[in-house]
Design a protein around this motif. Structure first.
Motif, mmCIF file in Angstrom:
data_model
loop_
_atom_site.group_PDB
_atom_site.id
_atom_site.type_symbol
_atom_site.label_atom_id
_atom_site.label_comp_id
_atom_site.label_asym_id
_atom_site.label_seq_id
_atom_site.Cartn_x
_atom_site.Cartn_y
_atom_site.Cartn_z
ATOM 1 N N CYS A 36 50.208 50.290 36.471
ATOM 2 C CA CYS A 36 51.083 50.690 35.374
ATOM 3 C C CYS A 36 50.233 50.845 34.117
ATOM 4 O O CYS A 36 49.009 50.756 34.179
ATOM 5 C CB CYS A 36 52.190 49.664 35.175
ATOM 6 S SG CYS A 36 51.570 48.041 34.698
ATOM 7 N N ARG A 37 50.864 51.054 33.003
ATOM 8 C CA ARG A 37 50.147 51.241 31.743
ATOM 9 C C ARG A 37 49.173 50.118 31.429
ATOM 10 O O ARG A 37 48.126 50.334 30.862
ATOM 11 C CB ARG A 37 51.130 51.344 30.587
ATOM 12 C CG ARG A 37 51.491 52.750 30.225
ATOM 13 C CD ARG A 37 52.514 52.740 29.146
ATOM 14 N NE ARG A 37 53.780 52.849 29.870
ATOM 15 C CZ ARG A 37 54.949 52.504 29.434
ATOM 16 N NH1 ARG A 37 55.083 52.004 28.262
ATOM 17 N NH2 ARG A 37 56.004 52.657 30.162
ATOM 18 N N MET A 60 56.575 59.704 38.082
ATOM 19 C CA MET A 60 55.479 58.772 38.307
ATOM 20 C C MET A 60 54.420 59.460 39.144
ATOM 21 O O MET A 60 54.575 60.618 39.527
ATOM 22 C CB MET A 60 56.018 57.517 38.983
ATOM 23 C CG MET A 60 57.022 56.782 38.119
ATOM 24 S SD MET A 60 57.516 55.257 38.870
ATOM 25 C CE MET A 60 58.417 54.497 37.544
ATOM 26 N N GLU A 101 54.907 43.688 36.433
ATOM 27 C CA GLU A 101 53.614 44.035 35.847
ATOM 28 C C GLU A 101 52.807 42.756 35.648
ATOM 29 O O GLU A 101 53.276 41.819 35.008
ATOM 30 C CB GLU A 101 53.817 44.748 34.513
ATOM 31 C CG GLU A 101 54.558 46.064 34.648
ATOM 32 C CD GLU A 101 54.683 46.791 33.327
ATOM 33 O OE1 GLU A 101 53.646 47.004 32.684
ATOM 34 O OE2 GLU A 101 55.815 47.127 32.949
ATOM 35 N N SER A 124 53.619 55.356 35.797
ATOM 36 C CA SER A 124 53.346 54.161 36.579
ATOM 37 C C SER A 124 53.718 54.412 38.027
ATOM 38 O O SER A 124 54.714 55.025 38.315
ATOM 39 C CB SER A 124 54.202 53.012 36.066
ATOM 40 O OG SER A 124 54.051 52.860 34.698
ATOM 41 N N ASP A 125 52.898 53.893 38.925
ATOM 42 C CA ASP A 125 53.263 53.985 40.330
ATOM 43 C C ASP A 125 52.116 53.513 41.200
ATOM 44 O O ASP A 125 51.066 53.127 40.719
ATOM 45 C CB ASP A 125 53.651 55.395 40.709
ATOM 46 C CG ASP A 125 54.824 55.394 41.674
ATOM 47 O OD1 ASP A 125 55.353 56.484 41.898
ATOM 48 O OD2 ASP A 125 55.211 54.347 42.168
#
Length: 129
Positions: A36-37, A60, A101, A124-125
């Motif tokens: 993710c970020r 994503m 996360e 995200s993915d």
């Protein structure tokens, strides 16, 4: 607001990094290969002590998904998201599962994960779930 009833988990537990509320068990991890970020993210079969936000479509890395952010019931911080629907048949295994996360939770040993400089800025993915 009313009385808050929390589910207490036993074993190897992932908890909210801010308030230490139990969120998930290590044994419920489906995959650790998500990103993710903020860096790494884990896919879980189930999580507890979260509220689910409104559904929205997000593009994503693996295509379009309908997701809902999940929030810690203890402090209200966002800790990940729930996959409500996958628009690609090959991604349907994610439906009904949760992403936590790592940047936002403490691990079973009490450790915190810090965002890496290689963290992705885009969608995200999973890389290879």
């Amino acid at each position: 607001m009313g009385r808050l009833f929390l589910i207490n988990l036993e074993g190897k537990i992932y908890s909210c990094k801010h308030c230490q509320t139990d969120l998930a068990l290590y044994e419920d991890i489906v995959s650790k290969s998500f990103h993710c970020r903020h860096g790494k993210a884990y896919l879980f079969n189930k999580v507890v002590n979260v509220t689910v936000g409104p559904k929205e479509d997000r593009m994503m890395m693996t295509g379009l998904h309908t997701v809902a952010d999940i929030f810690c019931v203890g402090c209200g911080s966002i800790v990940g998201w729930k996959y409500e629907a996958a628009h690609d048949k090959s991604q349907r295994y994610k439906e009904g599962k949760f992403i936590l996360e790592r940047f936002k939770v403490s691990g079973p040993d009490g450790s915190n994960y810090w965002a890496s400089q290689e963290a992705q800025v885009g969608g995200s993915d999973a890389d290879d779930a």
